[in-house]
Design a protein around this motif. Structure first.
Motif, PDB file in Angstrom:
ATOM      1  N   ILE A   7       3.395   0.730  -3.885  1.00  0.00           N
ATOM      2  CA  ILE A   7       2.735   0.916  -5.187  1.00  0.00           C
ATOM      3  C   ILE A   7       2.595   2.405  -5.538  1.00  0.00           C
TER       4      ILE A   7
ATOM      5  N   GLY B 288      -7.473  -5.637  -0.042  1.00  0.00           N
ATOM      6  CA  GLY B 288      -6.111  -5.108  -0.017  1.00  0.00           C
ATOM      7  C   GLY B 288      -5.057  -6.164   0.228  1.00  0.00           C
ATOM      8  N   SER B 289      -3.914  -5.719   0.749  1.00  0.00           N
ATOM      9  CA  SER B 289      -2.767  -6.618   0.823  1.00  0.00           C
ATOM     10  C   SER B 289      -2.459  -7.124   2.227  1.00  0.00           C
TER      11      SER B 289
ATOM     12  N   GLY C 211      -8.637   0.857   2.064  1.00  0.00           N
ATOM     13  CA  GLY C 211      -7.279   1.412   2.079  1.00  0.00           C
ATOM     14  C   GLY C 211      -7.311   2.617   1.135  1.00  0.00           C
TER      15      GLY C 211
ATOM     16  N   GLY D   6       0.803  -1.220   0.000  1.00  0.00           N
ATOM     17  CA  GLY D   6       0.000   0.000   0.000  1.00  0.00           C
ATOM     18  C   GLY D   6       0.840   1.276   0.000  1.00  0.00           C
TER      19      GLY D   6
ATOM     20  N   ARG E  52       1.314  -3.342 -11.612  1.00  0.00           N
ATOM     21  CA  ARG E  52       1.502  -2.757 -10.280  1.00  0.00           C
ATOM     22  C   ARG E  52       1.601  -3.841  -9.203  1.00  0.00           C
TER      23      ARG E  52
ATOM     24  N   HIS F 164     -11.946  -2.790   1.551  1.00  0.00           N
ATOM     25  CA  HIS F 164     -11.609  -2.509   2.945  1.00  0.00           C
ATOM     26  C   HIS F 164     -11.291  -1.027   3.134  1.00  0.00           C
TER      27      HIS F 164
ATOM     28  N   VAL G 218     -11.037 -11.851  -4.613  1.00  0.00           N
ATOM     29  CA  VAL G 218      -9.611 -12.097  -4.362  1.00  0.00           C
ATOM     30  C   VAL G 218      -9.459 -12.673  -2.960  1.00  0.00           C
TER      31      VAL G 218
ATOM     32  N   GLN H  84      -8.743   3.536   7.145  1.00  0.00           N
ATOM     33  CA  GLN H  84      -9.858   2.924   6.395  1.00  0.00           C
ATOM     34  C   GLN H  84     -11.207   3.456   6.915  1.00  0.00           C
TER      35      GLN H  84
ATOM     36  N   ALA I 294      -4.035 -10.034  -7.258  1.00  0.00           N
ATOM     37  CA  ALA I 294      -4.866  -9.766  -8.442  1.00  0.00           C
ATOM     38  C   ALA I 294      -4.412  -8.464  -9.096  1.00  0.00           C
TER      39      ALA I 294
ATOM     40  N   ASN J  76      -5.390   3.612  -1.216  1.00  0.00           N
ATOM     41  CA  ASN J  76      -5.111   3.317  -2.635  1.00  0.00           C
ATOM     42  C   ASN J  76      -6.345   2.731  -3.314  1.00  0.00           C
TER      43      ASN J  76
END
Ligand code: UDP
Length: 484
Positions: A20, A290-291, A372, A17, A261, A370, A317, A395, A353, A374
């Motif tokens: 990127i 997200g991640s 974030g 986050g 990305r 969620h 995802v 968030q 993804a 980005n």
């Protein structure tokens, strides 16, 4: 000396986050003037970014990734733990603290690198652009007398709330009066919520403040027209030149470019595009958190049920953070046969993804996120309504912003609020209802979609040549070359 050549050294915090948007910033700077960009990286993250590196090599952009050794061994972390999402899930808070500390230990290597580059090209000015969590970069800029700017990857609205927060009573009814906003805002927050990191991470808050106080200016991944009141308030709050230069993701304009990305996806992008091409416009729900959000197995099953029962096509995802989780998910998918039952309308992606590529497709009708910053900015920039399901940190303000200020989105409807906690399971029917509301929301839904499309146009205009973000970027570059 060529007035327009600078060497920009970008120092990210190592989590997707943060990384990127920092790489996006590198793309934008490298496309302007004759600047050179060095992005500080670690071996693990460099391997992960191979698709991005290959793309840069093909495109000939003057961007170098500079791998520095991350001191995992000295910190007692397993080898390769160089990103938040790969930290061991047990003792996560302690591991995160160690990982955080590890960034400051890169100082010596970074200083050596900058000195070497200065020796090779003494006439080219060096400028550090630092993540807000890397306050340690100050020592290097002070020592080498070079300019240093902060790069903020959250919204100005969030930072403004941070100031209001001091007066905000967490046990109040949650209403917040923000001057210049013509209606009351209802903040939904978990109990004991602290903005800027959790209570036991005071060190992060103090680092952020230190960066804000010590940098020459602040670049923010937002655009002025999105949050003019809050950009102005944040300028006033910091007394700094705050420059909105986003949405930086708009520097990617083709499918290929959007798919590079972050980490490498194991799913072929053409397979995803084929699925999306076969769906009706604005009919598919994209679900991704997200991640770094870790979901329990119980929660994953509820999400699956909720997506299926909505009846809408979906791309989901699922991210697993260890082998146990991976095995559990695969076993459940095998036994439950969800994929089989929904095979004409579902696409489940395990792992990473190409999110931006997917949600930019005309078949996507909503982003379940969620929140974030980005992902939120991506949803805004592609003009789709979102369903906000925040878990932590900014968030929550992001949800507040898109549901009550921009009014392009809805929040997931949980009765026993604020219940957002790792131990709380959101039931499938709550997920189904939220999807129905956003996809088929009657007149209100049509208005919401219209506002989302208007905001997309505003984002594109801001980032375009002569738009506010483009002009701010030009101002930033000019300011540097006038100063150094
Ligand atoms: N992302 C992605 N694929 C994934 C998961 C995340 O491309 O499978 C990207 C997403 O598009 C966003 C970033 O990773 O650009 C995640 O940042 P965000 O601020 O939304 O959330 P975080 O992961 O920091 O919680």
């Amino acid at each position: 000396m060529d007035q327009n050549v600078g060497h920009f050294v970008l120092v990210p915090f190592f989590t997707q986050g943060h990384l990127i948007p920092m790489v996006d910033l590198g793309f934008v700077i490298a496309q302007r003037g004759n600047n050179r960009v060095s992005i500080i990286i670690t071996p693990f993250n460099l391997t992960r970014l191979q698709t991005t590196v290959d793309f840069i090599n093909r495109s000939g952009l003057p961007i170098d990734f500079i791998p520095l050794r991350f001191p995992t061994e000295e910190l007692g972390l397993p080898k390769g733990c160089e990103s938040v999402d790969v930290l061991p899930t047990e003792n996560h808070l302690l591991n995160f603290h160690q990982f955080y500390k590890g960034h400051a230990m890169l100082a010596e290597q970074l200083e050596t690198y900058i000195r070497q580059r200065q020796q090779i090209n003494p006439s080219i000015p060096t400028i550090i652009i630092t993540d807000f969590m890397n306050s340690w970069t100050r020592r290097i800029s002070d020592k080498l007398s070079i300019s240093r700017f902060g790069f903020c990857i959250v919204s100005c609205f969030t930072w403004h709330l941070r100031e209001l927060f001091q007066e905000y009573d967490n046990n109040s009814d949650g209403d917040l009066v923000i001057s210049d906003v013509d209606h009351r805002i209802k903040l939904i927050l978990p109990k004991g919520f602290v903005l800027g990191s959790s209570q036991d991470q005071e060190y992060i808050r103090s680092d952020i403040k230190d960066v804000e106080n010590s940098v020459h200016g602040i670049l923010v991944n937002t655009f002025y027209e999105l949050e003019p009141i809050f950009v102005d308030k944040y300028r006033k709050m910091t007394g700094k030149n705050v420059l909105p230069i986003g949405p930086l993701l708009l520097c990617h304009d083709s499918n290929m470019d959007k798919a590079i990305r972050g980490a490498r996806s194991l799913v072929e992008k053409n397979k995803i595009l084929k699925f999306l091409d076969s769906m009706d416009p604005a009919s598919v729900v994209f679900f991704g958190v997200g991640s770094i959000v870790i979901l329990s197995m119980i929660q994953i099953k509820e999400i699956g049920k909720g997506l299926e029962e909505s009846g809408y096509p979906f791309i989901w995802v699922i991210k697993c953070f260890n082998d146990d989780m991976r095995n559990g998910v695969e076993e459940w998918l095998r036994n439950d046969r969800l994929e089989e039952r929904t095979k004409t309308r579902s696409f489940i992606i395990r792992g990473w993804a190409p999110q931006l590529m997917i949600i930019s497709h005309a078949s996507i009708g909503a982003l379940f996120t969620h929140c974030g910053w980005n992902s939120t900015l991506e949803g805004i920039s592609v003009g789709i309504p979102m369903i906000a399901w925040p878990f932590s940190e900014d968030q929550f303000p992001n949800m507040t912003f898109i549901t009550q200020i921009a009014k392009t989105s809805i929040g997931i409807d949980i009765d026993e609020e604020p219940v957002y906690s790792p131990n709380y399971t959101v039931k499938s029917d709550t997920i189904t209802k939220a999807i129905e509301r956003v996809m088929n929301g009657g007149e209100e839904g049509v208005e919401r979609r219209k506002r989302a499309l208007d905001l997309k146009d505003a984002a594109i205009a801001a980032f375009d040549v002569a738009g506010s973000s483009h002009t701010n970027m030009s101002f930033f570059l000019r300011q540097i070359f006038n100063k150094v």
